[in-house]
Design an enzyme around this catalytic site. Sequence first.
Site, PDB file in Angstrom:
ATOM      1  N   TRP A 115     -22.659   9.173 -19.840  1.00 47.70           N
ATOM      2  CA  TRP A 115     -23.228   9.705 -18.002  1.00 47.70           C
ATOM      3  C   TRP A 115     -24.426  10.267 -17.710  1.00 47.70           C
ATOM      4  CZ3 TRP A 115     -19.711   6.994 -15.039  1.00 47.70           C
ATOM      5  CH2 TRP A 115     -17.968   7.025 -15.540  1.00 47.70           C
ATOM      6  N   TRP A 139     -17.070   9.727 -12.599  1.00 46.32           N
ATOM      7  CA  TRP A 139     -16.870   9.522 -11.683  1.00 46.32           C
ATOM      8  C   TRP A 139     -15.920  11.227 -11.194  1.00 46.32           C
ATOM      9  CZ3 TRP A 139     -11.026  11.247 -12.532  1.00 46.32           C
ATOM     10  CH2 TRP A 139     -10.852  11.175 -13.477  1.00 46.32           C
ATOM     11  N   TRP A 156       1.512   1.843  -3.528  1.00 45.95           N
ATOM     12  CA  TRP A 156       0.676   2.677  -4.103  1.00 45.95           C
ATOM     13  C   TRP A 156       0.673   3.527  -4.260  1.00 45.95           C
ATOM     14  CZ3 TRP A 156      -2.532   0.610  -7.439  1.00 45.95           C
ATOM     15  CH2 TRP A 156      -3.672   1.853  -8.275  1.00 45.95           C
ATOM     16  N   ASN A 187     -11.336   1.918   3.248  1.00 44.66           N
ATOM     17  CA  ASN A 187     -10.813   1.345   1.746  1.00 44.66           C
ATOM     18  C   ASN A 187     -11.812   0.672   1.289  1.00 44.66           C
ATOM     19  OD1 ASN A 187      -8.223   1.877   0.010  1.00 44.66           O
ATOM     20  ND2 ASN A 187      -8.749  -0.192   0.863  1.00 44.66           N
ATOM     21  N   GLU A 225       0.875  -0.725  -0.302  1.00 40.83           N
ATOM     22  CA  GLU A 225       0.147   0.362  -0.020  1.00 40.83           C
ATOM     23  C   GLU A 225       0.648   1.561   0.070  1.00 40.83           C
ATOM     24  OE1 GLU A 225      -3.344   0.264   0.073  1.00 40.83           O
ATOM     25  OE2 GLU A 225      -3.198  -1.966  -0.393  1.00 40.83           O
ATOM     26  N   TRP A 270      -9.615   6.449  -8.413  1.00 38.90           N
ATOM     27  CA  TRP A 270     -10.912   6.558  -8.910  1.00 38.90           C
ATOM     28  C   TRP A 270     -11.005   6.465  -9.808  1.00 38.90           C
ATOM     29  CZ3 TRP A 270     -16.081   8.217  -7.689  1.00 38.90           C
ATOM     30  CH2 TRP A 270     -16.223   8.040  -6.445  1.00 38.90           C
TER      31      TRP A 270
END
Length: 457
Positions: A296, A352, A268, A334, A265, A375
């Site tokens: 959308w 998004w 990341w 998370n 993590e 996202w």
Amino acid sequence: MTDPVLVWFRRDLRLSDQAALLAACGDGPVIPVYVLDDETPKHRAMGGASRWWLHHSLAALDASLRDKGSRLILRRGKSAEVLAKLGEDTGAGRVHALRHYEPWWRNAESAVAKALDLVCHDGNYLAPPGSITSGSGDPYKIYTPFWRALKQTMPPADPAQRPRDIPAPAHWPKSDRLSDWDLLPTRPDWASAFGDEWTPGEEGARARVARFLDRADDYDATRNLPSIEGSSRLSPHLHFGEVSPGYVWHRTMDAGGSVDVFLGELGWRDYAQNVILQFPDYAAKNARDKFDALPWRGGKAASADLKAWHQGRTGYPIVDAGMRQLWTTGWMHNRVRMIAASFLIKHLLIDWREGERWFWDCLVDADYGSNATNWQWVSGTGIDSNMFVRIMAPLVQSPKFDAGDYIRQWVPELAGVKGDAIHDPEDAGERPDCYPKKIIGHREARERALQAARKAR
């Protein structure tokens, strides 16, 4: 006495393992400065929750500096102009800073370097973004090979201790008062519960690391269970640089068990910075062009659904629990972040970017690189992402990750719902009148999302 030097603090609000501060201490008298700059980032100025955190973190940093006979100078305005004027007024010709990678900070660094001798240092990431490359010398776009290559360079260098002494200038320049910046909400004080959850500042960060050590070895088994304290909750401390990732790595790396998952993590977080270094507008544009054609939803119905999502009143308990936790504490678990994001994108078919901006305003750990990368991963639009057609089912995710107690905590209308009915009280016939019906059924939402994906293709 030699001329003073400036230390430009931004998202690196600590004294330990702070390369810019250490270098400045070797150059001469040090003037630490923080510039509240809402002009350079423009529409990416800090959101409300981040401002709450910033207030308390700056107060903690100033206290730490004063313990060393120094202090934090506060100024407001455009960074390059403020620092140039401060250099002119104090005789400081050099400024030390940790390098930042958000596009507006890169622009600011270029502007500062035109007026002062800017010396940038690394220290906010495990490895300098852009330094981990493939055999051909190209930056990685996919996380897995990036992480594999980054691990080969680990562990990072041992974290440096805070300086023993910080030489002070003969005369201190004027400083703004922190209270005059109005970083804390008042009417209403929507952050009233933040202090129960968080202790911003370097000491709070180190205490959080120490608490996490007791369960770091069981991280993989507990991080996805929102009803227990499985995650580290270090993200806001890392975002504001109150603790370095190198310090966190060295403190946790020998914890055993599944701590490697946690270290991934941290990786990341580095990966996200490498993404925005390659794609500075990653929070504004789909990385996969074909999704520019995705239809959308818009209009009044979509606006009403977006508001229901903001308020945690979608009729899906795990989604609503996450959104209410976010509003109350400035943070969201998370696993629930992924579920809530997927729900907005695929169940409600809302762009998004609407969710990314809401998180930007509401999260105390709102990080440009991580927020945008996460996202775009959920939406399927990113360079490395989940497939759009993989649609999370909240009513399956909730019991799978044992979210019952989490829902009861954050959705008090459902506190009395017993057993597995908590995950879908409407279907179980136990929905209280004060809790909304589902704003859309899962099957209906799934088919609508798949149809939209077909149109995009």
